[in-house]
Design a protein around this motif. Structure first.
Motif, PDB file in Angstrom:
ATOM      1  N   TYR A  30     -10.258   0.697  -7.573  1.00  0.00           N
ATOM      2  CA  TYR A  30      -9.485   0.458  -6.360  1.00  0.00           C
ATOM      3  C   TYR A  30      -9.148  -1.031  -6.244  1.00  0.00           C
ATOM      4  O   TYR A  30      -9.718  -1.873  -6.955  1.00  0.00           O
ATOM      5  N   ALA A  67       0.811  -1.219   0.000  1.00  0.00           N
ATOM      6  CA  ALA A  67       0.000   0.000   0.000  1.00  0.00           C
ATOM      7  C   ALA A  67       0.838   1.259   0.000  1.00  0.00           C
ATOM      8  O   ALA A  67       0.391   2.316  -0.464  1.00  0.00           O
ATOM      9  N   GLU A  68       2.043   1.180   0.530  1.00  0.00           N
ATOM     10  CA  GLU A  68       2.941   2.344   0.500  1.00  0.00           C
ATOM     11  C   GLU A  68       3.328   2.715  -0.937  1.00  0.00           C
ATOM     12  O   GLU A  68       3.614   3.875  -1.223  1.00  0.00           O
ATOM     13  N   LYS A  69       3.284   1.720  -1.827  1.00  0.00           N
ATOM     14  CA  LYS A  69       3.665   1.949  -3.218  1.00  0.00           C
ATOM     15  C   LYS A  69       2.453   2.137  -4.129  1.00  0.00           C
ATOM     16  O   LYS A  69       2.610   2.562  -5.278  1.00  0.00           O
ATOM     17  N   ASP A  70       1.277   1.798  -3.625  1.00  0.00           N
ATOM     18  CA  ASP A  70       0.074   1.832  -4.471  1.00  0.00           C
ATOM     19  C   ASP A  70      -1.083   2.407  -3.666  1.00  0.00           C
ATOM     20  O   ASP A  70      -1.624   1.740  -2.782  1.00  0.00           O
ATOM     21  N   ASP A  71      -1.487   3.652  -3.977  1.00  0.00           N
ATOM     22  CA  ASP A  71      -2.527   4.299  -3.189  1.00  0.00           C
ATOM     23  C   ASP A  71      -3.931   3.809  -3.537  1.00  0.00           C
ATOM     24  O   ASP A  71      -4.924   4.277  -2.961  1.00  0.00           O
ATOM     25  N   LYS A  72      -4.037   2.863  -4.473  1.00  0.00           N
ATOM     26  CA  LYS A  72      -5.336   2.279  -4.792  1.00  0.00           C
ATOM     27  C   LYS A  72      -5.669   1.080  -3.896  1.00  0.00           C
ATOM     28  O   LYS A  72      -6.792   0.578  -3.904  1.00  0.00           O
ATOM     29  N   VAL A 101      -6.844  -0.767  -0.764  1.00  0.00           N
ATOM     30  CA  VAL A 101      -7.651  -0.527   0.435  1.00  0.00           C
ATOM     31  C   VAL A 101      -7.880  -1.863   1.138  1.00  0.00           C
ATOM     32  O   VAL A 101      -7.768  -2.930   0.521  1.00  0.00           O
ATOM     33  N   GLN A 153      -1.745   2.927   9.940  1.00  0.00           N
ATOM     34  CA  GLN A 153      -0.923   3.639   8.959  1.00  0.00           C
ATOM     35  C   GLN A 153      -1.758   4.295   7.860  1.00  0.00           C
ATOM     36  O   GLN A 153      -1.404   5.357   7.353  1.00  0.00           O
ATOM     37  N   PHE A 154      -2.894   3.643   7.520  1.00  0.00           N
ATOM     38  CA  PHE A 154      -3.741   4.166   6.446  1.00  0.00           C
ATOM     39  C   PHE A 154      -5.195   4.234   6.924  1.00  0.00           C
ATOM     40  O   PHE A 154      -6.053   3.469   6.451  1.00  0.00           O
ATOM     41  N   ASP A 207      -7.657   6.175   6.351  1.00  0.00           N
ATOM     42  CA  ASP A 207      -8.671   6.507   5.349  1.00  0.00           C
ATOM     43  C   ASP A 207      -8.852   5.398   4.312  1.00  0.00           C
ATOM     44  O   ASP A 207      -9.789   5.449   3.515  1.00  0.00           O
ATOM     45  N   ARG A 208      -7.981   4.406   4.351  1.00  0.00           N
ATOM     46  CA  ARG A 208      -8.050   3.316   3.372  1.00  0.00           C
ATOM     47  C   ARG A 208      -8.355   1.979   4.040  1.00  0.00           C
ATOM     48  O   ARG A 208      -8.196   0.921   3.441  1.00  0.00           O
TER      49      ARG A 208
END
Length: 641
Positions: free
Chosen positions: A384, A332-337, A339, A357-358, A360-361
């Motif tokens: 997503y 997820a650090e490399k891909d904001d899609k 979730v 860490q995420f 909102d996801r």
């Protein structure tokens, strides 16, 4: 050291409890709580929810005529106090142990367990069925469903409540609100209101009012009925349940016998129905370490009663759950899609770490696996990459959504299936036995099974790249095998396995974490003169046809091994071999899988040994298939010796 429990010592069944003086019931509850704390400190097990319902358990068995009145506990982990009061105290320190008591309610264990409950939100439906059966048979018995601990977040509970009017006054639902998510502060005023609203005199007056309203002109009748419901809703907060057809009473203090007993007696004797009693309890009540560590003490290993220190052995390797969480965070650090979705199990699936860490996801949808899957499918339609982390046993509850909302539409939902295979002390209701079978039947589905923690890292990364269809990765409960984790994950070729060890006579094709046992078996077989190849299938679907052909062509015996039920990986391999005509030749094939039974709880290693899925079982299967004895000799060799 066991606590002193002089009153509890006199109680073997609820009939004995009903002989106790009413003024002594709180003492019974105090002793029951002390006994539960003592027992769980020895055995480990579910803890917080049971401590929260001690007074409620005593009150219910005191007021109702169990077992003739059917008492159903939603999610059986609330039922430890219930087990102690219903003739099982002498075995309570065997709970979750091999041959001991089940951690959940179980019909075959006691007549006081009218319905088994390992999964949540089933109690109202089951109680409704029992209540309607009593109504049809003109029996007076009640059916009482105790639901709570998050179970009201599941749609099934509301489906049942919407149909509950069929049961009339034979159905009572106890809403155990143990996290203050619904109730306002409770006290003497709410207890007074609950007692008055549940009393026979008030209900009789209300019935008179309903008859009077029926004689009014329709506009006036509708207005009067709404006014009555509105006024009672303001006083009690029960408008939602009223709309679902329940007569709502509450909220009341679930730890105060003076509040509980009269209300339960009133609803027991009421002609109004169905009735919902809203009881507010404190999860973990009575244990000094619970308040600060609510989730930690939901279920516990053995612990010290005085200090609360949990007795855990030092891990030899990271757990599969933690490996998954770290791998997903890295992706997820490399891909904001990317979730993540969980159904009320953030820490159990490791997604609490992802959420930190995420935030909102990350989405916790509550005990609503069906919604979780379709919600993920909706996210996938918009580009997503949803990772839906659900225990294998709970994914069963969302199978229609997996089929209809993900597979048919070829939506790339990634199912991360924790607790795949046998789960030990939680027993058959929580075993991940069936996911390979029900997922590999779906056209286009990609199904992976990690052989170790390094493979899990690779499979998480691989799943992130699959964007044209749904995929699944299954992995077990507990620690990995201790292999080094890859610094950079390998993206696996879809449908390709790997050879782990080369041999010439026996081929073992393993799916999942039985690979380590297969390698041990290969060592033993080599010592007996049987050269053995071990392969890791990696994929249950699509199958590696080339690998299977090569193994079949170059070996005398092909063994498939999986941590799943009949109809899974081995069945698909057999089907392929049959279609190819390979089974028409001299090749011997055996499929090793879980037995066609629901295995009782025990230590996982014992359960796998009983299933024949350990190294010894693999060796035995090979020798039998090859016509060898325990020394590895054929019948002719044994005769000449």
């Amino acid at each position: 050291m066991r606590p002193e429990t002089p009153l509890l010592d006199r109680i073997n069944t609820p009939k004995d409890l009903r002989d106790v003086k009413r003024d002594d019931l709180q003492r019974v509850a105090d002793e029951l709580r002390a006994e539960m704390i003592s027992a769980v400190s020895v055995t480990g097990g579910h803890f917080g929810a049971g401590l929260g319902v001690v007074e409620l358990t005593v009150a219910l068995h005191y007021v109702f005529n169990t077992p003739e009145d059917r008492l159903i506990w939603d999610v059986g982990h609330q039922a430890y106090p219930h087990k102690i009061l219903t003739g099982r105290r002498d075995r309570i320190r065997s709970i979750r142990q091999g041959g001991g008591l089940s951690p959940f309610t179980k019909r075959s264990e006691s007549e006081y367990d009218p319905f088994g409950a390992g999964h949540s939100s089933t109690s109202i439906s089951a109680a409704l069925g029992m209540a309607v059966a009593n109504k049809l048979a003109d029996k007076p018995g009640k059916a009482i469903a105790v639901i709570g601990d998050g179970a009201m977040s599941a749609g099934m509970a509301y489906e049942a409540m919407n149909n509950a009017y069929e049961a009339g006054n034979r159905l009572i639902v106890i809403l155990n609100d143990n996290d203050m998510s619904i109730a306002p502060a409770v006290g003497s005023m709410s207890a007074y209101l609950a007692r008055i609203l549940s009393s026979r005199s008030f209900l009789s007056f209300r019935e008179f009012g309903k008859k009077l309203i029926a004689k009014l002109p329709k506009p006036l009748a509708v207005t009067a009925r709404r006014a009555e419901e509105y006024a009672r809703g303001i006083a009690t907060g029960g408008t939602l349940f009223d709309e679902l057809g329940f007569y709502y009473v509450g909220p009341i203090d679930g730890h105060n016998m003076e509040h509980l007993l009269p209300v339960l007696e009133n609803v027991r004797d009421a002609d109004e129905g169905p009735i919902l009693v809203h009881v507010v309890t404190e999860k973990g009540r009575g244990h000094p370490f619970e308040a600060a560590h609510v989730e930690k003490y939901h279920a516990v290993p053995q612990f010290d009663v005085v200090t609360g220190e949990q007795k855990k052995s030092a891990p030899k390797a990271p757990s599969y759950t933690n490996v998954f969480a770290k791998a997903l965070i890295a992706a997820a650090e490399k891909d904001d899609k990317i979730v993540a979705i969980t159904a009320a199990m953030p820490s159990g699936t490791g997604l609490d770490k992802f959420a930190a860490q995420f935030p909102d996801r990350s989405f916790d949808v509550g005990i609503a696996e069906q919604h979780a899957v379709t919600f993920a499918a909706g996210l996938a339609t918009e580009g997503y990459k949803p990772f839906c982390a659900i225990y294998s046993t709970f994914l069963q509850r969302a199978y229609d959504q997996v089929v209809h909302d993900a597979a048919v539409q070829k939506l790339p939902v990634r199912f991360m299936i924790d607790r795949a295979g046998l789960v030990g002390a939680d027993g058959p209701t929580h075993a991940g036995s069936f996911d390979v079978g029900f997922l590999t039947n779906l056209p286009g589905m990609v199904v992976m099974a990690a052989a170790d923690e390094a493979e899990l890292v690779n499979m998480v990364a691989t799943a992130a790249t699959i964007d044209d269809r749904p995929s699944a990765v299954r992995y077990p409960r507990g620690e990995g095998v201790g292999v080094a984790l890859p610094e950079v994950p390998e993206i696996l070729e879809i449908g390709k396995g790997r050879i782990v060890r080369e041999g010439s006579k026996i081929a073992i094709l393993s799916l999942g974490t039985r690979l380590a046992e297969a390698l041990k078996a290969a060592d033993e077989l080599e010592a007996r003169g049987l050269s053995t190849t071990v392969a890791d299938a990696r994929f249950a679907k699509p199958l590696d046809h080339a690998l299977i052909r090569d193994l079949a062509a170059s070996h005398d015996l092909l063994i498939t091994i999986e941590e799943g039920s009949i109809g899974g990986f081995g069945a698909h391999v057999m089907d392929f071999l049959a279609e190819e005509g390979i089974l028409d030749g001299n090749l011997k094939v055996r499929a090793m899988k879980l037995p066609d039974t629901f295995q009782d709880h025990d230590k996982p290693e014992t359960m796998y040994a009983d299933a024949g899925l350990d190294a010894a079982g693999i060796v035995s299967t090979v020798l039998k298939a090859m016509g060898r004895n325990d020394l590895g000799q054929s019948a002719a060799e044994a005769a000449s010796a």
